[in-house]
Enzyme design. Structure first.
Site, PDB file in Angstrom:
ATOM      1  N   GLU A   1      42.660  53.854  35.290  1.00  0.00           N
ATOM      2  CA  GLU A   1      41.760  53.117  36.015  1.00  0.00           C
ATOM      3  C   GLU A   1      41.974  53.532  37.334  1.00  0.00           C
ATOM      4  O   GLU A   1      42.856  54.384  37.683  1.00  0.00           O
ATOM      5  CB  GLU A   1      41.984  51.660  36.002  1.00  0.00           C
ATOM      6  CG  GLU A   1      41.021  50.875  35.426  1.00  0.00           C
ATOM      7  CD  GLU A   1      39.487  50.663  36.172  1.00  0.00           C
ATOM      8  OE1 GLU A   1      39.467  51.445  37.063  1.00  0.00           O
ATOM      9  OE2 GLU A   1      38.889  49.904  35.759  1.00  0.00           O
TER      10      GLU A   1
ATOM     11  N   ASP B   1      31.750  49.042  34.443  1.00  0.00           N
ATOM     12  CA  ASP B   1      33.023  48.929  35.048  1.00  0.00           C
ATOM     13  C   ASP B   1      32.790  49.554  36.282  1.00  0.00           C
ATOM     14  O   ASP B   1      32.019  49.103  37.284  1.00  0.00           O
ATOM     15  CB  ASP B   1      34.178  49.569  34.270  1.00  0.00           C
ATOM     16  CG  ASP B   1      35.310  48.843  34.442  1.00  0.00           C
ATOM     17  OD1 ASP B   1      35.689  48.541  35.699  1.00  0.00           O
ATOM     18  OD2 ASP B   1      36.524  48.816  33.611  1.00  0.00           O
TER      19      ASP B   1
END
Length: 303
Positions: free
Chosen positions: A35, A232
Protein backbone atom coordinates in the site's frame (compact mmCIF):
# COMPACT_ATOMS: atom_id res chain seq x y z
CA UNK A 1 -0.80 0.66 -31.85
CA UNK A 2 -1.55 -3.02 -31.54
CA UNK A 3 -3.72 -4.07 -28.63
CA UNK A 4 -1.70 -5.27 -25.67
CA UNK A 5 -2.66 -7.88 -23.07
CA UNK A 6 -1.90 -5.25 -20.43
CA UNK A 7 -4.84 -3.05 -21.46
CA UNK A 8 -8.62 -3.12 -21.65
CA UNK A 9 -9.50 -0.20 -23.92
CA UNK A 10 -13.04 1.09 -23.41
CA UNK A 11 -12.67 4.44 -25.19
CA UNK A 12 -10.30 5.28 -28.06
CA UNK A 13 -9.02 8.28 -26.10
CA UNK A 14 -7.28 5.86 -23.75
CA UNK A 15 -4.80 4.98 -26.49
CA UNK A 16 -3.26 8.45 -26.25
CA UNK A 17 -2.56 7.93 -22.53
CA UNK A 18 -0.77 4.58 -22.70
CA UNK A 19 2.37 3.16 -24.32
CA UNK A 20 1.36 0.03 -26.18
CA UNK A 21 4.82 -1.50 -26.10
CA UNK A 22 5.44 -0.75 -22.41
CA UNK A 23 5.73 -3.79 -20.17
CA UNK A 24 4.06 -4.20 -16.81
CA UNK A 25 7.13 -4.77 -14.64
CA UNK A 26 7.05 -6.54 -11.28
CA UNK A 27 9.70 -4.68 -9.30
CA UNK A 28 9.31 -6.57 -6.02
CA UNK A 29 7.33 -9.50 -4.62
CA UNK A 30 7.11 -10.51 -0.97
CA UNK A 31 4.57 -8.24 0.68
CA UNK A 32 1.43 -9.36 2.48
CA UNK A 33 -0.56 -6.23 1.57
CA UNK A 34 1.34 -3.55 -0.31
CA UNK A 35 0.00 0.00 0.00
CA UNK A 36 0.77 3.71 0.18
CA UNK A 37 3.33 4.40 -2.61
CA UNK A 38 4.91 7.87 -2.64
CA UNK A 39 7.63 9.09 -5.02
CA UNK A 40 10.58 11.19 -3.80
CA UNK A 41 11.98 13.02 -6.82
CA UNK A 42 14.89 14.53 -4.90
CA UNK A 43 15.99 11.10 -3.67
CA UNK A 44 15.02 9.20 -6.84
CA UNK A 45 13.17 6.58 -4.85
CA UNK A 46 9.74 5.18 -4.04
CA UNK A 47 8.54 4.49 -0.50
CA UNK A 48 5.61 2.15 0.09
CA UNK A 49 3.98 0.21 2.94
CA UNK A 50 3.73 -3.52 3.63
CA UNK A 51 1.09 -3.23 6.33
CA UNK A 52 0.79 -6.75 7.85
CA UNK A 53 4.57 -7.21 7.78
CA UNK A 54 5.00 -4.06 9.90
CA UNK A 55 7.44 -2.45 7.52
CA UNK A 56 7.90 0.29 4.98
CA UNK A 57 9.87 -0.46 1.83
CA UNK A 58 12.06 1.60 -0.47
CA UNK A 59 12.77 1.04 -4.16
CA UNK A 60 15.44 2.80 -6.25
CA UNK A 61 16.17 2.36 -9.96
CA UNK A 62 19.75 1.28 -9.28
CA UNK A 63 19.43 -0.53 -5.97
CA UNK A 64 16.08 -2.28 -6.16
CA UNK A 65 14.03 -2.90 -3.01
CA UNK A 66 15.12 -2.65 0.62
CA UNK A 67 13.52 -2.07 4.01
CA UNK A 68 13.05 1.61 4.81
CA UNK A 69 11.53 1.29 8.29
CA UNK A 70 10.65 -1.63 10.56
CA UNK A 71 8.60 -1.84 12.67
CA UNK A 72 6.33 0.65 10.93
CA UNK A 73 3.42 0.70 13.39
CA UNK A 74 1.27 -0.68 10.56
CA UNK A 75 1.64 2.38 8.31
CA UNK A 76 -0.84 2.45 5.42
CA UNK A 77 -1.04 5.55 3.21
CA UNK A 78 1.85 7.97 2.62
CA UNK A 79 2.36 11.33 0.96
CA UNK A 80 4.71 14.33 1.16
CA UNK A 81 4.13 17.80 2.55
CA UNK A 82 5.23 21.07 0.96
CA UNK A 83 8.65 20.82 2.63
CA UNK A 84 9.27 17.33 1.27
CA UNK A 85 8.64 15.53 4.55
CA UNK A 86 6.96 12.13 4.70
CA UNK A 87 3.35 12.11 5.94
CA UNK A 88 2.07 8.68 7.04
CA UNK A 89 -1.19 7.17 8.25
CA UNK A 90 -0.60 4.63 11.02
CA UNK A 91 -3.08 1.88 11.75
CA UNK A 92 -1.14 0.77 14.81
CA UNK A 93 -0.94 4.17 16.44
CA UNK A 94 -4.31 5.28 15.04
CA UNK A 95 -2.63 8.52 14.07
CA UNK A 96 -1.17 10.67 11.30
CA UNK A 97 2.55 11.36 11.62
CA UNK A 98 5.26 13.38 9.92
CA UNK A 99 8.83 12.15 9.52
CA UNK A 100 11.13 15.14 9.95
CA UNK A 101 14.24 15.60 7.84
CA UNK A 102 16.37 14.36 10.74
CA UNK A 103 14.24 11.21 11.14
CA UNK A 104 12.23 12.29 14.18
CA UNK A 105 8.52 11.44 14.06
CA UNK A 106 5.96 14.13 14.90
CA UNK A 107 2.35 13.22 15.68
CA UNK A 108 -0.04 15.44 13.73
CA UNK A 109 -3.39 13.87 14.62
CA UNK A 110 -4.52 11.06 16.91
CA UNK A 111 -7.50 12.48 18.83
CA UNK A 112 -10.70 14.14 17.68
CA UNK A 113 -13.21 15.58 20.13
CA UNK A 114 -11.53 13.72 22.98
CA UNK A 115 -11.67 10.28 21.34
CA UNK A 116 -9.09 8.24 19.47
CA UNK A 117 -9.20 8.18 15.70
CA UNK A 118 -10.24 4.91 14.02
CA UNK A 119 -7.29 4.03 11.78
CA UNK A 120 -6.12 6.78 9.41
CA UNK A 121 -5.86 5.34 5.91
CA UNK A 122 -4.72 7.79 3.25
CA UNK A 123 -3.64 11.44 3.13
CA UNK A 124 -3.06 14.31 0.69
CA UNK A 125 -1.55 17.75 1.17
CA UNK A 126 -3.02 20.96 -0.25
CA UNK A 127 -0.77 23.73 -1.55
CA UNK A 128 -1.76 25.83 1.48
CA UNK A 129 -0.08 23.23 3.66
CA UNK A 130 -3.24 21.67 5.07
CA UNK A 131 -3.28 17.90 5.40
CA UNK A 132 -6.43 15.95 4.56
CA UNK A 133 -6.91 12.33 5.57
CA UNK A 134 -9.50 9.57 5.70
CA UNK A 135 -10.31 7.58 8.84
CA UNK A 136 -12.14 4.28 8.19
CA UNK A 137 -12.00 1.34 10.61
CA UNK A 138 -9.97 -1.14 8.53
CA UNK A 139 -6.98 -1.05 10.88
CA UNK A 140 -9.02 -1.99 13.96
CA UNK A 141 -11.27 -4.66 12.41
CA UNK A 142 -8.70 -7.38 13.16
CA UNK A 143 -5.11 -7.86 14.33
CA UNK A 144 -3.85 -8.41 10.78
CA UNK A 145 -3.30 -4.78 9.76
CA UNK A 146 -3.29 -3.18 13.20
CA UNK A 147 -4.75 -3.83 16.64
CA UNK A 148 -8.33 -5.06 16.90
CA UNK A 149 -10.47 -2.60 18.84
CA UNK A 150 -13.90 -1.02 18.98
CA UNK A 151 -14.13 2.35 17.24
CA UNK A 152 -14.41 5.38 19.49
CA UNK A 153 -15.53 7.77 16.77
CA UNK A 154 -19.27 7.47 16.01
CA UNK A 155 -18.67 8.00 12.28
CA UNK A 156 -15.95 7.34 9.69
CA UNK A 157 -14.79 10.82 8.81
CA UNK A 158 -12.57 12.77 6.47
CA UNK A 159 -10.45 15.34 8.30
CA UNK A 160 -8.46 18.48 7.57
CA UNK A 161 -5.44 19.53 9.64
CA UNK A 162 -5.02 23.31 9.62
CA UNK A 163 -1.52 24.30 8.44
CA UNK A 164 -1.13 27.12 10.97
CA UNK A 165 -2.89 26.02 14.14
CA UNK A 166 -2.73 22.25 13.68
CA UNK A 167 -6.42 22.08 14.57
CA UNK A 168 -8.28 19.02 13.27
CA UNK A 169 -11.69 19.41 11.67
CA UNK A 170 -14.06 16.76 10.32
CA UNK A 171 -15.01 17.97 6.84
CA UNK A 172 -17.17 14.97 5.84
CA UNK A 173 -18.98 12.63 8.22
CA UNK A 174 -21.34 10.50 6.10
CA UNK A 175 -19.05 7.95 4.41
CA UNK A 176 -19.37 4.24 5.12
CA UNK A 177 -15.61 3.71 4.83
CA UNK A 178 -13.71 6.67 3.32
CA UNK A 179 -10.54 5.48 1.66
CA UNK A 180 -8.39 7.06 -1.07
CA UNK A 181 -8.54 10.78 -1.76
CA UNK A 182 -6.89 13.28 -4.09
CA UNK A 183 -7.25 16.87 -5.25
CA UNK A 184 -7.90 17.73 -8.88
CA UNK A 185 -4.84 19.26 -10.59
CA UNK A 186 -6.12 22.80 -9.90
CA UNK A 187 -7.14 21.84 -6.32
CA UNK A 188 -10.66 23.14 -6.95
CA UNK A 189 -12.17 19.73 -6.17
CA UNK A 190 -11.51 16.93 -3.70
CA UNK A 191 -12.29 13.35 -4.73
CA UNK A 192 -12.91 10.70 -2.05
CA UNK A 193 -13.46 6.95 -2.43
CA UNK A 194 -16.04 5.03 -0.41
CA UNK A 195 -14.99 1.39 -0.27
CA UNK A 196 -17.19 -0.26 2.35
CA UNK A 197 -15.92 -3.31 4.22
CA UNK A 198 -16.77 -6.91 4.95
CA UNK A 199 -19.46 -5.64 7.29
CA UNK A 200 -20.93 -3.04 4.96
CA UNK A 201 -22.48 -3.07 1.52
CA UNK A 202 -21.90 0.19 -0.29
CA UNK A 203 -21.66 1.23 -3.94
CA UNK A 204 -18.03 1.10 -5.06
CA UNK A 205 -17.90 4.74 -5.95
CA UNK A 206 -15.93 7.97 -5.77
CA UNK A 207 -17.56 11.23 -4.73
CA UNK A 208 -16.35 14.73 -5.54
CA UNK A 209 -16.62 17.99 -3.60
CA UNK A 210 -15.86 21.61 -4.43
CA UNK A 211 -13.15 23.04 -2.18
CA UNK A 212 -13.56 26.58 -0.81
CA UNK A 213 -10.61 28.79 0.12
CA UNK A 214 -11.28 28.21 3.81
CA UNK A 215 -11.28 24.43 3.42
CA UNK A 216 -15.05 23.96 3.50
CA UNK A 217 -16.37 21.28 1.13
CA UNK A 218 -19.56 21.83 -0.87
CA UNK A 219 -21.60 20.52 -3.79
CA UNK A 220 -21.18 16.82 -2.93
CA UNK A 221 -21.86 14.66 -5.99
CA UNK A 222 -21.23 11.24 -7.50
CA UNK A 223 -18.24 10.97 -9.84
CA UNK A 224 -17.76 7.34 -10.91
CA UNK A 225 -18.05 3.69 -9.90
CA UNK A 226 -15.59 0.81 -10.01
CA UNK A 227 -17.00 -2.21 -11.85
CA UNK A 228 -14.60 -4.74 -10.35
CA UNK A 229 -13.82 -4.59 -6.64
CA UNK A 230 -13.66 -1.39 -4.64
CA UNK A 231 -11.94 1.96 -5.20
CA UNK A 232 -8.92 2.38 -2.95
CA UNK A 233 -6.07 4.77 -3.73
CA UNK A 234 -5.98 6.98 -6.83
CA UNK A 235 -4.09 9.85 -8.48
CA UNK A 236 -4.55 12.34 -11.32
CA UNK A 237 -2.57 13.00 -14.46
CA UNK A 238 -1.92 16.55 -15.67
CA UNK A 239 -4.99 16.49 -17.96
CA UNK A 240 -7.30 15.70 -15.05
CA UNK A 241 -7.84 12.01 -15.78
CA UNK A 242 -8.29 9.94 -12.62
CA UNK A 243 -6.30 6.67 -12.31
CA UNK A 244 -7.85 4.43 -9.66
CA UNK A 245 -7.04 1.09 -8.05
CA UNK A 246 -9.44 -1.83 -8.53
CA UNK A 247 -9.58 -5.60 -8.19
CA UNK A 248 -8.52 -6.20 -11.80
CA UNK A 249 -5.98 -3.42 -12.16
CA UNK A 250 -5.97 0.34 -12.62
CA UNK A 251 -9.06 2.08 -14.03
CA UNK A 252 -8.70 5.40 -15.85
CA UNK A 253 -11.60 7.89 -15.92
CA UNK A 254 -11.86 11.16 -17.80
CA UNK A 255 -12.83 14.44 -16.14
CA UNK A 256 -16.53 13.60 -16.52
CA UNK A 257 -16.28 10.16 -14.89
CA UNK A 258 -16.31 8.07 -18.09
CA UNK A 259 -14.20 4.91 -17.95
CA UNK A 260 -11.55 5.20 -20.67
CA UNK A 261 -9.78 1.94 -20.04
CA UNK A 262 -7.89 -0.29 -17.66
CA UNK A 263 -4.34 -1.38 -17.03
CA UNK A 264 -4.76 -5.05 -16.18
CA UNK A 265 -2.75 -6.27 -13.19
CA UNK A 266 -2.65 -9.92 -12.02
CA UNK A 267 -3.18 -9.00 -8.35
CA UNK A 268 -5.71 -6.77 -6.61
CA UNK A 269 -4.46 -3.19 -6.76
CA UNK A 270 -4.48 -1.13 -3.57
CA UNK A 271 -2.87 2.15 -4.60
CA UNK A 272 -0.69 3.91 -7.15
CA UNK A 273 1.35 7.02 -7.84
CA UNK A 274 3.17 8.63 -10.75
CA UNK A 275 6.93 8.94 -10.45
CA UNK A 276 10.25 8.81 -12.25
CA UNK A 277 12.16 11.84 -13.60
CA UNK A 278 9.35 12.74 -16.03
CA UNK A 279 6.44 11.63 -13.81
CA UNK A 280 5.36 9.27 -16.59
CA UNK A 281 5.99 6.02 -14.75
CA UNK A 282 3.01 4.63 -12.88
CA UNK A 283 3.98 2.73 -9.71
CA UNK A 284 1.32 0.27 -8.56
CA UNK A 285 1.03 -1.53 -5.22
CA UNK A 286 -0.95 -4.76 -5.62
CA UNK A 287 -1.37 -7.30 -2.83
CA UNK A 288 2.05 -8.99 -2.69
CA UNK A 289 3.91 -6.89 -5.25
CA UNK A 290 5.13 -3.55 -6.47
CA UNK A 291 4.62 -3.04 -10.23
CA UNK A 292 5.35 -0.23 -12.65
CA UNK A 293 4.42 0.68 -16.20
CA UNK A 294 5.31 3.68 -18.34
CA UNK A 295 2.47 5.87 -19.63
CA UNK A 296 2.09 8.46 -22.38
CA UNK A 297 0.87 11.02 -19.87
CA UNK A 298 2.42 12.64 -16.83
CA UNK A 299 1.13 12.57 -13.30
CA UNK A 300 0.36 15.50 -11.08
CA UNK A 301 3.35 15.33 -8.79
CA UNK A 302 2.82 16.10 -5.17
CA UNK A 303 5.95 17.49 -3.49
Amino acid sequence: MADSPHYDIRDERFRSLIVGSAALEELYRGCRWAEGPVWFSDLDCLIWSDIPNQRMMRWTPDGGASVFRSPSNYVNGNTRDREGRLISCEHGGRRVTRTEHDGRITVLADIYEGKRLNSPNDAVVHSDGSIWFTDPTYGILSDYEGHKAEPEQPTRNVYRIDPLSGAIKAVVRDFIQPNGLAFSPDEARLYIADSGSAKHEVPSHIRVFDVAADGVLANDRYFCSIDNGNPDGFRFDVAGNLWCSAADGVHCFDTGGTLLGKILVPQTVSNLTFGGPKKNRLFITATQSLYSIYTATNGVQYP
